[in-house]
Design a protein around this motif. Structure first.
Motif, PDB file in Angstrom:
ATOM      1  N   TRP A  85       0.754  -1.229   0.024  1.00 41.86           N
ATOM      2  CA  TRP A  85      -0.065  -0.061   0.001  1.00 41.86           C
ATOM      3  C   TRP A  85       0.776   1.279   0.057  1.00 41.86           C
ATOM      4  O   TRP A  85       1.876   1.418   0.722  1.00 41.86           O
ATOM      5  N   ASP A  86       0.184   2.289  -0.651  1.00 42.42           N
ATOM      6  CA  ASP A  86       1.073   3.815  -0.624  1.00 42.42           C
ATOM      7  C   ASP A  86       0.051   4.568  -0.186  1.00 42.42           C
ATOM      8  O   ASP A  86      -1.154   4.664  -0.322  1.00 42.42           O
ATOM      9  N   TYR A  87       0.648   5.950   0.105  1.00 44.02           N
ATOM     10  CA  TYR A  87      -0.122   7.197   0.832  1.00 44.02           C
ATOM     11  C   TYR A  87      -0.151   8.010  -0.084  1.00 44.02           C
ATOM     12  O   TYR A  87       1.209   8.613  -0.352  1.00 44.02           O
ATOM     13  N   TYR A  88      -1.098   8.669  -0.820  1.00 41.97           N
ATOM     14  CA  TYR A  88      -1.034   9.600  -1.501  1.00 41.97           C
ATOM     15  C   TYR A  88      -2.482  10.596  -1.864  1.00 41.97           C
ATOM     16  O   TYR A  88      -3.445   9.549  -1.866  1.00 41.97           O
ATOM     17  N   ASP A  89      -2.729  11.571  -2.082  1.00 34.73           N
ATOM     18  CA  ASP A  89      -3.857  11.891  -2.350  1.00 34.73           C
ATOM     19  C   ASP A  89      -5.057  11.793  -1.120  1.00 34.73           C
ATOM     20  O   ASP A  89      -6.035  11.449  -1.401  1.00 34.73           O
ATOM     21  N   ASP A  90      -4.496  12.055   0.217  1.00 37.32           N
ATOM     22  CA  ASP A  90      -5.474  11.854   1.264  1.00 37.32           C
ATOM     23  C   ASP A  90      -6.157  10.342   1.191  1.00 37.32           C
ATOM     24  O   ASP A  90      -7.216  10.367   1.722  1.00 37.32           O
ATOM     25  N   ALA A  91      -5.484   9.337   0.863  1.00 39.97           N
ATOM     26  CA  ALA A  91      -6.055   8.008   0.823  1.00 39.97           C
ATOM     27  C   ALA A  91      -4.899   7.125   0.727  1.00 39.97           C
ATOM     28  O   ALA A  91      -3.697   7.326   0.553  1.00 39.97           O
TER      29      ALA A  91
END
Length: 98
Positions: free
Chosen positions: A19-25
């Motif tokens: 999993w990655d985190y970007y764009d508030d998700a």
């Protein structure tokens, strides 16, 4: 339910290497052997989503499932997203068989 800070999210993501985190998700992409296996996983995930009353933004193209999780009520990522990610992981990445 509270929105998690970027630091809290990055720490929690250590348990979720896909999993990655970007764009508030938080986002992940899973590839399956074929469409049937992908759709089967989506069906199982749908039951978990209903149980948690939390639903992903997702798409499917043939054997690839793309998922984004965020909590709309906090306008970002919450513990609920990680709870659903954990359920998703248990479905798409079963424990390694020895």
């Amino acid at each position: 339910m509270n929105k998690l800070s970027e630091e809290e999210i990055r720490v929690k993501l250590l348990r979720f290497p896909d999993w990655d985190y970007y764009d508030d998700a938080i986002h992940a992409e899973f590839e399956f052997e074929n469409f049937k296996d992908c759709f089967s996983a989506m069906s199982r995930i749908a039951f978990e989503c209903e149980a948690l009353n939390h639903h992903p933004d997702w798409s499917n193209v043939y054997n690839v499932l793309t998922i984004s999780l965020s909590t709309h009520s906090v306008n970002g990522v919450s513990d609920l997203d990680f709870k659903l990610a954990e359920a998703i992981e248990s479905i798409v990445e079963p424990e390694d068989e020895e």
